[in-house]
Design a protein around this motif. Sequence first.
Motif, short mmCIF file in Angstrom:
data_model
loop_
_atom_site.label_atom_id
_atom_site.label_comp_id
_atom_site.label_asym_id
_atom_site.label_seq_id
_atom_site.Cartn_x
_atom_site.Cartn_y
_atom_site.Cartn_z
N ASP B 35 -16.75 9.45 -4.36
CA ASP B 35 -16.29 9.80 -3.01
C ASP B 35 -15.20 8.83 -2.55
O ASP B 35 -14.27 9.23 -1.85
CB ASP B 35 -17.47 9.76 -2.03
N TYR B 36 -15.33 7.57 -2.92
CA TYR B 36 -14.29 6.60 -2.58
C TYR B 36 -13.07 6.79 -3.48
O TYR B 36 -11.93 6.71 -3.02
CB TYR B 36 -14.82 5.16 -2.71
N ARG B 39 -10.70 9.37 -2.40
CA ARG B 39 -9.98 9.08 -1.15
C ARG B 39 -9.01 7.91 -1.28
O ARG B 39 -8.04 7.83 -0.55
CB ARG B 39 -10.98 8.79 -0.03
N LEU B 40 -9.32 6.99 -2.19
CA LEU B 40 -8.52 5.76 -2.26
C LEU B 40 -7.41 5.82 -3.29
O LEU B 40 -6.44 5.07 -3.21
CB LEU B 40 -9.42 4.57 -2.59
N PHE B 41 -7.58 6.66 -4.30
CA PHE B 41 -6.64 6.63 -5.42
C PHE B 41 -5.98 7.98 -5.62
O PHE B 41 -6.51 9.02 -5.22
CB PHE B 41 -7.37 6.22 -6.71
N THR B 42 -4.83 7.96 -6.27
CA THR B 42 -4.20 9.19 -6.71
C THR B 42 -4.11 9.17 -8.23
O THR B 42 -4.23 8.10 -8.84
CB THR B 42 -2.78 9.33 -6.11
N THR B 117 -13.43 -2.69 -9.50
CA THR B 117 -14.75 -2.15 -9.83
C THR B 117 -15.54 -1.87 -8.56
O THR B 117 -15.32 -2.51 -7.52
CB THR B 117 -15.58 -3.10 -10.73
N PHE B 118 -16.46 -0.92 -8.67
CA PHE B 118 -17.32 -0.53 -7.54
C PHE B 118 -18.76 -0.56 -8.02
O PHE B 118 -19.12 0.11 -8.98
CB PHE B 118 -16.92 0.86 -7.03
#
Lengths: 285, 279
Positions: B35-36, B39-42, B117-118
């Motif tokens: 989900d992140y 939204r955060l990356f292309t 990293t997440f």
Amino acid sequence: MSWFKRDKPAGDKLPKLENGERRVRTEGLWQKCEGCRQIIWKKELEANFNVCPKCGIHTRIDAVTRLKLLLDGGEYEQFDADLSSSDPLGFVDSKPYHERLKGMQQATNLSDAMISAAGRLEGRPIQICSMEVRFIGGSMGSVVGEKIARSIERAMQHRMPLVIVSASGGARMQEGAISLMQMAKISSALMRLDEARLPFISVLTDPTTGGVTASYAMLGDLNIAEPGALIGFAGPRVIEQTIRQKLPEGFQRSEFLLKHGMLDAVVPRLELKSYIATALKFFVA
Amino acid sequence: MTPEPNAEPAPAAEPHPAWRRVQLARHPKRPHSLDYIERLFTDFQELHGDRSFGDDPAIVAGMARFEGRPVMVIAEQKGRDTKQKVYRNFGMPKPEGYRKALRVMQIAAKFNRAVLTFLDTPGAYPGIDAEERGQAEAIARNLREMARLPVPVLVTCIGEGGSGGALALGVGNIVLMLENAVYSVISPESCAAIIYRDSGKAEQAAAALRLTAQDLHGLGLIDAIVPEPEGGAQEDPAGAAEMLRQHLRCRLEELSGRTPRQLVDHRYAKFRRMGNFFA
């Protein structure tokens, strides 16, 4: 007359002694082997570093005995002997952590679950860390982390090999995430030792689990283990709860890890010293 | 409302603030890594497999762009519905997951790309197959090799930081935690089972473990806390991602001027000093 340590108090069958004089004081002189159930003279067992002379089963030895086993003349210079945890979380379980520490310190004569020292192994100067499993399960907190980090720094400073003998249930719960971060701290320091091309031999003994296995214990140039030692990431009970099955015989024992490619060798305790000496001779001319 | 760490003691019926954060970190609607990532990356391009055993769906890795800048993304991924949960193994990675992560980190190092990293896992998978394939070795190796990476490493704990299973992706120059994330050496349930012989006392254990972002920041174990929208990230995932974006941008900027040697030394110094609580 009791030659052997009794499991249960003697029943009514034995005649009661009128006075203590007739009692032969031999309790604890003999010990039943956990492996072959044979009766062994305790002194003989101790002289054999707790390896049963009859069946060869290895039972645990303490951190000090370990150093006697590995170092020439049993002599060593100890470092940071007084380093002790300051209980950063104020953790309380069945008793407050600071009280638990004090009790353990008195019982073991150590400030925490590790002795870090320098000595000679077949003539070669080494840095060595020896874990004490009786001290809160040999768990790793900030003191163990710092002692290892300093040992690595000394090894680099004097260009000496490092030997760490693990015996630990893993990270110390009573220091929370601080213990967890010791895994990163020690592993980072081992990266430096690696870049300095200095040998690190990891000796895994019964038991080596959790965060200790998942950091320095598995990062040796050689990872060697004593026979029959419990070695793993998750404890057997945790795995049983996860999969809801009984675990196979021999699971997570040294021989199992050897078979699955996780160890370089399983080395009997009495051959450890010469094994390490030979390896170090190979690594450093 | 999210309780402040120094709020008045809650009435008996209210859960302990630490336990409330554990619940939020595990909230069924809480945004997960993907989900992140969306939204955060292309241009996210997933990379699969550890090249020796398999591909672990509990860890997602890939090339992406963050505001135009090429970066390598590695994340622990939980599932939303039952089918996904099983597919992602409830976010519990196996050795092949950690080895995949290391493989792509080393690609990033080779081509001079920052690693982001997440962390979001209950822990590394405790199972027979994971043990057989060397769960401990895989985690240990990642810890040592992450310390060596000559590129910026930015770690964000977005939900559950489950012990070694999270730390295996957690050796960063900067470590961030979302406001309602937790990071712990052991789960509150397991801790309660050990100390109270009752996993039902997890709430007490959660308080004792000091596992909230606020606790870890106070102990000097993380660099910053990323605020979440009112009520928690699940109330407004887009807003949560936006708040995280600001932090990531600023931290990446901060690290981008450093040489490879400086990055390694910076990371080392940070962890070397960590948790010096002895006398």
